[in-house]
Design an enzyme around this catalytic site. Structure first.
Site, mmCIF file in Angstrom:
data_model
loop_
_atom_site.group_PDB
_atom_site.id
_atom_site.type_symbol
_atom_site.label_atom_id
_atom_site.label_comp_id
_atom_site.label_asym_id
_atom_site.label_seq_id
_atom_site.Cartn_x
_atom_site.Cartn_y
_atom_site.Cartn_z
ATOM 1 N N HIS A 175 -6.663 3.846 -4.992
ATOM 2 C CA HIS A 175 -6.162 5.203 -4.760
ATOM 3 C C HIS A 175 -5.544 5.362 -3.377
ATOM 4 O O HIS A 175 -5.701 6.388 -2.734
ATOM 5 C CB HIS A 175 -7.295 6.239 -4.945
ATOM 6 C CG HIS A 175 -7.987 6.112 -6.264
ATOM 7 N ND1 HIS A 175 -7.326 6.250 -7.462
ATOM 8 C CD2 HIS A 175 -9.267 5.817 -6.568
ATOM 9 C CE1 HIS A 175 -8.179 6.065 -8.454
ATOM 10 N NE2 HIS A 175 -9.358 5.787 -7.940
ATOM 11 N N ARG A 176 -4.892 4.329 -2.916
ATOM 12 C CA ARG A 176 -4.242 4.334 -1.596
ATOM 13 C C ARG A 176 -5.222 4.526 -0.447
ATOM 14 O O ARG A 176 -4.830 4.861 0.668
ATOM 15 C CB ARG A 176 -3.127 5.381 -1.515
ATOM 16 C CG ARG A 176 -2.168 5.339 -2.667
ATOM 17 C CD ARG A 176 -0.725 5.130 -2.229
ATOM 18 N NE ARG A 176 0.108 4.893 -3.398
ATOM 19 C CZ ARG A 176 0.747 3.762 -3.632
ATOM 20 N NH1 ARG A 176 0.695 2.780 -2.768
ATOM 21 N NH2 ARG A 176 1.477 3.618 -4.703
ATOM 22 N N LEU A 177 -6.503 4.337 -0.734
ATOM 23 C CA LEU A 177 -7.473 4.436 0.366
ATOM 24 C C LEU A 177 -7.616 3.041 0.979
ATOM 25 O O LEU A 177 -8.624 2.350 0.817
ATOM 26 C CB LEU A 177 -8.811 4.975 -0.141
ATOM 27 C CG LEU A 177 -8.719 6.409 -0.665
ATOM 28 C CD1 LEU A 177 -10.053 6.902 -1.192
ATOM 29 C CD2 LEU A 177 -8.226 7.344 0.451
#
Ligand SMILES: Cc1cc2nc3c(=O)[nH]c(=O)nc-3n(C[C@H](O)[C@H](O)[C@H](O)COP(=O)(O)O)c2cc1C
Length: 197
Positions: A175-177
Site C-alpha cells: 500500500h505504498r507504505l
C-alpha cells in the site's frame, strides 16, 4: 582514515547484501546514477558503474575532462542512486568526492581490456565529435603508438571516491507504505533514522 562507526558498517553491509542479491539476475548489478552539479549548482545525471566500495567510500572511474569531471573540479560533491527492479529496492548515497590515489587507479586500469584502454585514450569524453570516423582513426593512432607494449593510464582518466555522508535505503512496502532508513554522518558519528515514505 576509515570510519569504524558500527552504524556505518551496518549500512555498508546492507548495501553489499543488496548488490549480491541483485547480481543473481542482473548483468550489471553495480549500475548506478551519478548526479553532479556545476559551480552554479546546476545538476546533471548519468548512468555509471560502481567499481568498488568499502569503509573509505564508493569508487567510480571516468575521464576527468568530461562534463562530470569538470563539475567535480568546481563542486566536489555527488549523489549516487541505485535501483534494483528485481528487488524493488533503492539506495541513495551522498557525499564529498575526492580522486583516488594514482596507484589505486593504476591497479584498476591494469584489469581493463586493452580495447577499453585504447578507447580511453581516444575518447575526448563529452566534447563534440564531428565524425565517428575521427574516433576510429584515433583508436588506430593509439593502437600504433602503444604497439607491443602495455597501454599506460591516461593522466586524465582515474577513479573518484564518494565519501558518504548520507546513505538511504528504500524498500517497497504494501500500500505504498515503503520502508525508508537513513544513515547519516554527524560531526562525530553516524545516526540511523526511519523516514516517512
Ligand atoms: C550502463 C552504463 C554504464 C556506464 N558506466 C560508465 C562509467 O563507469 N564511467 C564513465 O565514464 N561513463 C560510463 N557510462 C557513460 C556515462 O553515462 C556518460 O555518457 C559519460 O560518462 C559522459 O558523461 P558526462 O558527459 O556527464 O561526463 C555508462 C553508461 C551506461 C549506459
Amino acid at each position: 582514515m576509515a570510519d569504524t562507526n558500527e552504524l556505518y558498517s551496518e549500512a555498508l553491509a546492507r548495501f553489499g547484501e543488496l548488490q549480491d542479491a541483485a547480481a543473481a539476475d542482473l548483468r550489471e548489478p553495480t549500475t548506478m546514477m551519478l548526479a553532479t552539479a556545476d559551480a552554479d549548482g546546476r545538476p546533471s545525471v548519468r548512468t555509471m558503474l560502481l567499481k568498488r566500495f568499502d569503509e573509505q567510500g564508493f569508487v567510480f572511474f571516468t575521464n576527468s575532462h568530461s562534463r562530470k569531471g569538470r563539475d567535480l573540479e568546481e563542486n566536489p560533491h555527488a549523489s549516487l542512486c541505485f535501483f534494483w527492479q528485481s528487488l524493488m529496492e533503492q539506495v541513495r548515497v551522498e557525499g564529498s568526492v575526492v580522486p583516488i590515489s594514482a596507484e589505486e587507479s593504476d591497479s584498476y586500469w591494469e584489469t581493463r581490456a586493452r580495447d577499453s584502454q585504447l578507447g580511453a585514450w581516444a575518447s575526448q569524453q563529452s566534447d563534440p565529435l564531428e565524425d565517428r570516423e575521427l574516433l576510429e582513426h584515433d583508436v588506430s593512432k593509439y593502437q600504433a603508438k602503444f604497439l607491443n607494449q602495455p597501454v599506460p593510464r591516461p593522466p586524465h582518466w582515474f577513479g573518484y571516491r564518494v565519501i558518504p555522508e548520507r546513505i538511504e535505503f528504500w524498500k517497497s512496502g504494501w500500500h505504498r507504505l515503503h520502508e525508508r532508513v537513513l544513515y547519516e554522518k554527524t560531526t562525530e558519528s553516524w545516526t540511523k533514522t526511519r523516514l516517512y515514505p
